[in-house]
Write a protein that holds these residues in place. Structure first.
Motif, PDB file in Angstrom:
ATOM      1  N   ARG A 134       0.838  -1.213   0.000  1.00  0.00           N
ATOM      2  CA  ARG A 134       0.000   0.000   0.000  1.00  0.00           C
ATOM      3  C   ARG A 134       0.869   1.258   0.000  1.00  0.00           C
ATOM      4  O   ARG A 134       0.588   2.220  -0.701  1.00  0.00           O
ATOM      5  CB  ARG A 134      -0.918  -0.009   1.225  1.00  0.00           C
ATOM      6  CG  ARG A 134      -2.109  -0.957   1.068  1.00  0.00           C
ATOM      7  CD  ARG A 134      -3.149  -0.669   2.142  1.00  0.00           C
ATOM      8  NE  ARG A 134      -4.358  -1.462   1.909  1.00  0.00           N
ATOM      9  CZ  ARG A 134      -4.804  -2.398   2.748  1.00  0.00           C
ATOM     10  NH1 ARG A 134      -4.136  -2.673   3.840  1.00  0.00           N
ATOM     11  NH2 ARG A 134      -5.904  -3.068   2.475  1.00  0.00           N
ATOM     12  N   GLN A 135       1.939   1.225   0.813  1.00  0.00           N
ATOM     13  CA  GLN A 135       2.809   2.407   0.909  1.00  0.00           C
ATOM     14  C   GLN A 135       3.574   2.643  -0.391  1.00  0.00           C
ATOM     15  O   GLN A 135       3.708   3.777  -0.851  1.00  0.00           O
ATOM     16  CB  GLN A 135       3.786   2.241   2.088  1.00  0.00           C
ATOM     17  CG  GLN A 135       3.114   2.441   3.436  1.00  0.00           C
ATOM     18  CD  GLN A 135       3.967   1.981   4.599  1.00  0.00           C
ATOM     19  OE1 GLN A 135       5.025   1.393   4.432  1.00  0.00           O
ATOM     20  NE2 GLN A 135       3.497   2.249   5.797  1.00  0.00           N
ATOM     21  N   ALA A 136       4.068   1.564  -0.993  1.00  0.00           N
ATOM     22  CA  ALA A 136       4.849   1.703  -2.230  1.00  0.00           C
ATOM     23  C   ALA A 136       3.949   1.950  -3.440  1.00  0.00           C
ATOM     24  O   ALA A 136       4.420   2.364  -4.499  1.00  0.00           O
ATOM     25  CB  ALA A 136       5.688   0.444  -2.466  1.00  0.00           C
ATOM     26  N   GLU A 137       2.649   1.658  -3.274  1.00  0.00           N
ATOM     27  CA  GLU A 137       1.663   1.787  -4.353  1.00  0.00           C
ATOM     28  C   GLU A 137       1.953   0.864  -5.528  1.00  0.00           C
ATOM     29  O   GLU A 137       1.550   1.122  -6.655  1.00  0.00           O
ATOM     30  CB  GLU A 137       1.531   3.256  -4.816  1.00  0.00           C
ATOM     31  CG  GLU A 137       1.053   4.168  -3.693  1.00  0.00           C
ATOM     32  CD  GLU A 137       0.809   5.594  -4.138  1.00  0.00           C
ATOM     33  OE1 GLU A 137       1.279   5.970  -5.235  1.00  0.00           O
ATOM     34  OE2 GLU A 137       0.154   6.332  -3.397  1.00  0.00           O
ATOM     35  N   HIS A 138       2.683  -0.206  -5.261  1.00  0.00           N
ATOM     36  CA  HIS A 138       2.840  -1.298  -6.233  1.00  0.00           C
ATOM     37  C   HIS A 138       3.355  -2.540  -5.492  1.00  0.00           C
ATOM     38  O   HIS A 138       3.843  -2.433  -4.374  1.00  0.00           O
ATOM     39  CB  HIS A 138       3.795  -0.924  -7.385  1.00  0.00           C
ATOM     40  CG  HIS A 138       5.218  -0.781  -6.978  1.00  0.00           C
ATOM     41  ND1 HIS A 138       5.767   0.405  -6.550  1.00  0.00           N
ATOM     42  CD2 HIS A 138       6.233  -1.698  -6.928  1.00  0.00           C
ATOM     43  CE1 HIS A 138       7.039   0.231  -6.249  1.00  0.00           C
ATOM     44  NE2 HIS A 138       7.357  -1.028  -6.472  1.00  0.00           N
ATOM     45  N   ALA A 139       3.184  -3.683  -6.140  1.00  0.00           N
ATOM     46  CA  ALA A 139       3.708  -4.937  -5.601  1.00  0.00           C
ATOM     47  C   ALA A 139       4.741  -5.487  -6.564  1.00  0.00           C
ATOM     48  O   ALA A 139       4.616  -5.332  -7.779  1.00  0.00           O
ATOM     49  CB  ALA A 139       2.582  -5.952  -5.426  1.00  0.00           C
ATOM     50  N   VAL A 140       5.770  -6.121  -6.017  1.00  0.00           N
ATOM     51  CA  VAL A 140       6.738  -6.859  -6.824  1.00  0.00           C
ATOM     52  C   VAL A 140       6.371  -8.339  -6.715  1.00  0.00           C
ATOM     53  O   VAL A 140       6.232  -8.868  -5.606  1.00  0.00           O
ATOM     54  CB  VAL A 140       8.181  -6.633  -6.330  1.00  0.00           C
ATOM     55  CG1 VAL A 140       9.173  -7.445  -7.157  1.00  0.00           C
ATOM     56  CG2 VAL A 140       8.539  -5.155  -6.380  1.00  0.00           C
ATOM     57  N   VAL A 141       6.183  -9.001  -7.860  1.00  0.00           N
ATOM     58  CA  VAL A 141       5.845 -10.427  -7.872  1.00  0.00           C
ATOM     59  C   VAL A 141       7.042 -11.201  -8.409  1.00  0.00           C
ATOM     60  O   VAL A 141       7.542 -10.904  -9.504  1.00  0.00           O
ATOM     61  CB  VAL A 141       4.602 -10.706  -8.740  1.00  0.00           C
ATOM     62  CG1 VAL A 141       4.325 -12.213  -8.812  1.00  0.00           C
ATOM     63  CG2 VAL A 141       3.379  -9.988  -8.173  1.00  0.00           C
ATOM     64  N   GLY A 207      -7.460  -6.258 -14.274  1.00  0.00           N
ATOM     65  CA  GLY A 207      -7.526  -4.802 -14.223  1.00  0.00           C
ATOM     66  C   GLY A 207      -6.331  -4.123 -13.604  1.00  0.00           C
ATOM     67  O   GLY A 207      -6.397  -2.945 -13.233  1.00  0.00           O
ATOM     68  N   LEU A 208      -5.224  -4.849 -13.472  1.00  0.00           N
ATOM     69  CA  LEU A 208      -4.004  -4.270 -12.896  1.00  0.00           C
ATOM     70  C   LEU A 208      -3.109  -3.698 -14.000  1.00  0.00           C
ATOM     71  O   LEU A 208      -3.145  -4.153 -15.141  1.00  0.00           O
ATOM     72  CB  LEU A 208      -3.238  -5.336 -12.103  1.00  0.00           C
ATOM     73  CG  LEU A 208      -3.908  -5.738 -10.780  1.00  0.00           C
ATOM     74  CD1 LEU A 208      -3.716  -7.214 -10.509  1.00  0.00           C
ATOM     75  CD2 LEU A 208      -3.357  -4.926  -9.623  1.00  0.00           C
ATOM     76  N   ARG A 209      -2.299  -2.712 -13.650  1.00  0.00           N
ATOM     77  CA  ARG A 209      -1.265  -2.208 -14.559  1.00  0.00           C
ATOM     78  C   ARG A 209       0.002  -3.025 -14.305  1.00  0.00           C
ATOM     79  O   ARG A 209       0.366  -3.269 -13.153  1.00  0.00           O
ATOM     80  CB  ARG A 209      -0.988  -0.719 -14.310  1.00  0.00           C
ATOM     81  CG  ARG A 209      -2.198   0.164 -14.584  1.00  0.00           C
ATOM     82  CD  ARG A 209      -1.791   1.638 -14.677  1.00  0.00           C
ATOM     83  NE  ARG A 209      -1.053   2.083 -13.506  1.00  0.00           N
ATOM     84  CZ  ARG A 209      -1.606   2.499 -12.386  1.00  0.00           C
ATOM     85  NH1 ARG A 209      -2.922   2.484 -12.247  1.00  0.00           N
ATOM     86  NH2 ARG A 209      -0.859   2.909 -11.380  1.00  0.00           N
TER      87      ARG A 209
END
Length: 217
Positions: A134-141, A207-209
């Protein structure tokens, strides 16, 4: 079960090869103890310990901790494996991913589907990563357990991994609860790139970027 396996990795004489394996991979055991890594020994000590704690065989079977042999006898499902505990969003251990040490197939063995464990609907490390995402506003997969742990050790906390299989639509929907942006960081070899494209398709449909990061050689 998670606590028993973690103690075994830390203190068990028979867990020496597992501790050495982690060392060879560049991990310090004390850094991994907080994430609850464990060791499943060969033999039936685990089953005996669980029965002593008052758990019935039916319950252990239902949880996927025991397996039934062809002759009807029971044995621990995980046998001579390094265990990665898999948590739900509330941080409860609901299953394990077990890596074989030395020769043997399959290399990775997950808990079977159970009332609490659904492989395609959980992501490794999400219980720890959700606030950082949430803080980074993205996830690394990333592809696997070790990849996720390596990044966490390097200070990249907003990282998750599917459980040894391709990313599923349910996992993509789960991620979307915490972010709209995903960076795929898979191996830069041909299988890794193919897996990246497959995962990107699933994430885009949810629906993700999506961005794809490629590692240098």
């Amino acid at each position: 079960a998670g606590e028993w396996y973690a103690r075994r990795l830390r203190d068990g004489a028979d867990a020496g090869p597992a501790r050495e394996y982690l060392q060879r991979r560049g991990f310090a055991l004390e850094d991994l103890l907080p994430v609850g890594l464990g060791y499943a020994p060969k033999g039936d000590e685990f089953g005996a310990a669980m029965r002593q704690l008052g758990f019935k065989d039916e319950r252990l079977l239902e949880a996927g901790l025991l397996a039934q042999r062809d002759d009807g006898s029971l044995r621990p499902r995980f046998w001579g494996r390094l265990l990665f505990p898999i948590h739900d969003l509330r941080g409860r251990v609901v299953g394990f991913g077990g890596r074989v040490l030395g020769e043997g197939e399959p290399k990775y063995l997950n808990s079977p589907e159970s009332p609490v464990f659904h492989k395609g609907r959980l992501l490794y490390n999400l219980h720890q990563a959700k606030q950082a995402i949430r803080q980074a506003e993205h996830a690394v997969v990333v592809e696997g357990y070790f990849d996720a742990l390596r990044l966490v050790q390097a200070g990249v906390e907003h990282v998750v991994a599917p459980l040894g299989t391709g990313l599923t639509a349910d996992q993509a929907t789960l991620l979307r609860r915490f972010t709209e942006q995903v960076i795929l960081l898979y191996d830069a070899d041909a299988p890794g790139m193919r897996a990246s494209f497959r995962a990107a398709d699933v994430l885009l449909r949810a629906g993700l970027r999506v961005s794809v990061a490629t590692l240098p050689p």
